[in-house]
Scaffold this motif. Structure first.
Motif, PDB file in Angstrom:
ATOM      1  N   LYS A 113       0.830  -1.203   0.000  1.00 29.14           N
ATOM      2  CA  LYS A 113       0.000   0.000   0.000  1.00 29.14           C
ATOM      3  C   LYS A 113       0.861   1.247   0.000  1.00 29.14           C
ATOM      4  N   PRO A 114       0.415   2.303  -0.703  1.00 33.47           N
ATOM      5  CA  PRO A 114       1.158   3.557  -0.651  1.00 33.47           C
ATOM      6  C   PRO A 114       1.253   4.069   0.782  1.00 33.47           C
ATOM      7  N   LEU A 115       2.352   4.730   1.066  1.00 37.76           N
ATOM      8  CA  LEU A 115       2.539   5.267   2.411  1.00 37.76           C
ATOM      9  C   LEU A 115       1.411   6.221   2.760  1.00 37.76           C
ATOM     10  N   LYS A 116       0.890   6.095   3.980  1.00 35.97           N
ATOM     11  CA  LYS A 116      -0.220   6.947   4.396  1.00 35.97           C
ATOM     12  C   LYS A 116       0.206   8.412   4.507  1.00 35.97           C
ATOM     13  N   SER A 117       1.509   8.646   4.525  1.00 37.82           N
ATOM     14  CA  SER A 117       1.996  10.024   4.616  1.00 37.82           C
ATOM     15  C   SER A 117       2.112  10.670   3.243  1.00 37.82           C
ATOM     16  N   ASN A 118       1.730   9.934   2.186  1.00 37.06           N
ATOM     17  CA  ASN A 118       1.851  10.441   0.823  1.00 37.06           C
ATOM     18  C   ASN A 118       0.493  10.862   0.251  1.00 37.06           C
ATOM     19  N   LEU A 119       0.540  11.927  -0.536  1.00 34.21           N
ATOM     20  CA  LEU A 119      -0.615  12.331  -1.338  1.00 34.21           C
ATOM     21  C   LEU A 119      -0.479  11.646  -2.692  1.00 34.21           C
ATOM     22  N   ASN A 120      -1.537  10.978  -3.137  1.00 35.08           N
ATOM     23  CA  ASN A 120      -1.500  10.261  -4.421  1.00 35.08           C
ATOM     24  C   ASN A 120      -2.586  10.786  -5.343  1.00 35.08           C
ATOM     25  N   GLY A 123      -7.137  18.566   6.980  1.00 33.83           N
ATOM     26  CA  GLY A 123      -6.093  18.457   7.996  1.00 33.83           C
ATOM     27  C   GLY A 123      -4.814  19.044   7.431  1.00 33.83           C
ATOM     28  N   ILE A 124      -3.934  18.160   6.968  1.00 30.22           N
ATOM     29  CA  ILE A 124      -2.708  18.636   6.300  1.00 30.22           C
ATOM     30  C   ILE A 124      -3.014  18.964   4.842  1.00 30.22           C
ATOM     31  N   GLN A 151       4.517  21.355   0.961  1.00 32.43           N
ATOM     32  CA  GLN A 151       5.175  22.181  -0.062  1.00 32.43           C
ATOM     33  C   GLN A 151       4.760  21.800  -1.477  1.00 32.43           C
ATOM     34  N   PHE A 152       3.968  20.745  -1.612  1.00 33.73           N
ATOM     35  CA  PHE A 152       3.526  20.295  -2.936  1.00 33.73           C
ATOM     36  C   PHE A 152       2.125  20.830  -3.226  1.00 33.73           C
ATOM     37  N   ASP A 198       5.369  13.297  -0.871  1.00 31.87           N
ATOM     38  CA  ASP A 198       5.444  13.260   0.591  1.00 31.87           C
ATOM     39  C   ASP A 198       5.314  14.655   1.194  1.00 31.87           C
ATOM     40  N   GLY A 199       4.965  15.620   0.342  1.00 34.41           N
ATOM     41  CA  GLY A 199       4.817  16.993   0.795  1.00 34.41           C
ATOM     42  C   GLY A 199       6.023  17.859   0.468  1.00 34.41           C
TER      43      GLY A 199
END
Length: 538
Positions: free
Chosen positions: A276-283, A404-405, A434-435, A530-531
């Protein structure tokens, strides 16, 4: 599919011949019946169009019939294997055909299912009731055997099939098909009679369709499923084998199959968690829907946002929502969407969303204030009302969705900027640390200028979805300077009639040092961030 299944009609022909009393005494009835049955089988296959699926069914049945003729009927697995090998010798790609897999799995489960049925029903008296039970058993075992494959390929499971097939197969196999054959044979000599028979068949088929439509309208008669992975399909079949052997009394073998199924389930769960993609990543995925737009946003907070659904104008029967967007979502295990964004009610953005709204649990729809007098737009609004989906129109001031973020910032949804619906598109930016990525819809020069001159807006974005599919009426130099993207993604159809993307726009992107990605050449485009850093894959 039922027409192929209705080769069963010829099994009735075989049965009637095999029980001829004069031939039964000599022991030749089954052999003669088998030989005589092959002839109408071939004729029927030719007149039904001799499609690849019909060819495979014909080969399978001929091999099985030959096994009865040479008195090898007990070794049904070998007969199925021979049929499969013959089909693959003729066409090796048939292995990957849905009809090939469904046919063999269905026959396999019917054969061994009926074996179990006879084992538990030997005390039942042979009568009409037992025949009905047998028909129900055939339908049940065929449905159970094909269930994992239908869930994988069609993302649906039908619980009403047992009832619908009880009347559909007999009506089609024992009335419509024979009547059609009689009409064909009698056409040259008795055209009026042939016409009557065909008309009668047509009415029966129409009746079957009406009844089928009623049955599927019953709540919970069928359900949508996410796409089963192959390892999950194997685990399900191993579980079925375990049940089969425990009913046969072979408990050790049953336990082995059950243990293998459990190991596969555990292995699949662990690999899925790791993959699974990292939960800290925006996809973000830009889905290739041809000449149109569609994108899926998956935030680290677990929110899913679908932006547009693609679609084709005019009388096109191809539904991008049904055949592209929905299968993609099911493949990802998605059955509900937090938000569906319709940038503007044009066919290449709207049409594919109707199927999505009808078949997914959508919490809210975000759209502009435009209203269109079109059938598709009316269907979209009606679906939202029927399924109690709330519609949000971003206010005239900038509207913020705060997860949230991750944030979705909608820029001034001002109505009536021009008389072009494209210019009314919702424009929003996805912001994650930053993305950022800008979704401008199909805005044209006037709207781009309207946004660019506002000093209170920060249009700068890491990635830009090309306005209006790379049209020459968009992507003005002033707008691109304000956005200043590192990469641009153009969602357009291969060799589309509009000539998108325009060569001047491509030249402009290249001159400004912007990396270009195109769905018509690269297919679906996957963005992960990852931001701070981001990756773009095709």
């Amino acid at each position: 599919h039922l027409s192929i299944v209705c080769f069963l009609f010829f099994s009735f022909f075989y049965w009637s011949l095999s029980f001829n009393s004069s031939l039964s005494i000599s022991g030749k009835s089954k052999k003669i019946a088998g030989i005589l049955t092959i002839i109408p089988l071939v004729i029927y296959a030719v007149f039904s169009g001799f499609s690849p699926s019909t060819q495979r069914a014909l080969i399978m049945i001929i091999v099985l019939m030959v096994s009865f003729i040479i008195e090898k009927e007990k070794d049904i697995l070998s007969s199925l294997s021979v049929a499969g090998i013959l089909i693959l010798i003729i066409d090796a790609s048939a292995l990957f055909a849905i009809s090939f897999q469904l046919s063999f799995v269905a026959v396999f489960f019917i054969v061994y299912g009926i074996f179990l049925f006879h084992k538990v029903s030997f005390m039942i008296k042979k009568n009409i009731f037992s025949s009905i039970l047998m028909m129900m058993a055939v339908t049940f075992f065929a449905s159970m055997g094909t269930l994992p494959l239908t869930a994988h390929y069609f993302n649906m499971v039908s619980v009403i099939a047992l009832i619908s097939n009880l009347f559909a197969i007999p009506v089609l196999g024992f009335i419509v098909l024979p009547a059609g054959v009689i009409s064909l044979v009698s056409f040259s000599t008795f055209p009026l009679f042939a016409d009557f028979m065909i008309t009668f068949c047509g009415h029966l088929i129409s009746f079957l369709m009406i009844v089928s439509e009623f049955l599927v309208s019953i709540p919970y008669s069928w359900t949508r499923t996410t796409t089963l992975q192959w390892i999950e399909i194997v685990a399900i079949y191993l579980f079925f084998f375990s049940l089969f052997f425990i009913l046969k009394g072979r408990r050790r073998l049953s336990a082995c199959f059950l243990a293998l199924a459990a190991l596969l389930v555990i292995f699949n769960f662990s690999t899925n968690q790791m993959g699974k993609p990292l939960k800290s990543n925006l996809n973000i995925t830009i889905i290739d829907v041809g000449q149109g737009n569609s994108a899926l946003i998956q935030t680290p907070e677990g929110k899913t946002v679908l932006v547009d659904g693609g679609g084709f104008p005019g009388m096109s029967s191809f539904d991008t929502g049904r055949f592209i967007v929905a299968p993609f979502l099911w493949q990802k295990g998605i059955r509900s969407l937090d938000y569906v964004v319709l940038s503007h009610p044009e066919s290449d953005h709207l049409n594919g969303l109707i199927f999505i709204l009808q078949n997914f649990d959508v919490h809210r729809v975000i759209k502009n204030t435009d209203v269109r007098d079109t059938k598709k737009y009316e269907m979209l609004i009606k679906t939202c009302e029927e399924r109690d989906i709330k519609i949000l129109n971003p206010s005239r001031k900038d509207h913020l969705l705060d997860f949230g973020i991750t944030k979705l910032l909608f820029y001034d949804a001002l109505p009536h900027v021009s008389y072009d619906f494209n210019n009314h598109s919702l424009v929003f930016k996805v912001i994650y640390k930053q993305f950022s990525m800008l979704f401008p819809g199909d805005i044209l020069t006037h709207r781009e200028k309207n946004l660019s001159v506002r000093k209170d807006l920060n249009l700068h974005s890491t990635v830009l979805l090309s306005p209006h599919h790379g049209s020459v009426t968009s992507s003005t130099p002033f707008f691109l300077e304000k956005v200043s993207p590192e990469s641009v993604i153009i969602s357009c159809g291969w060799r589309n009639r509009y000539g998108f993307p325009h060569y001047k726009v491509l030249k402009r992107y290249t001159k400004m040092g912007i990396h270009i990605f195109r769905t018509d050449k690269d297919g679906a485009i996957f963005i992960s961030s990852d931001g701070k850093n981001h990756n773009i894959l095709t």
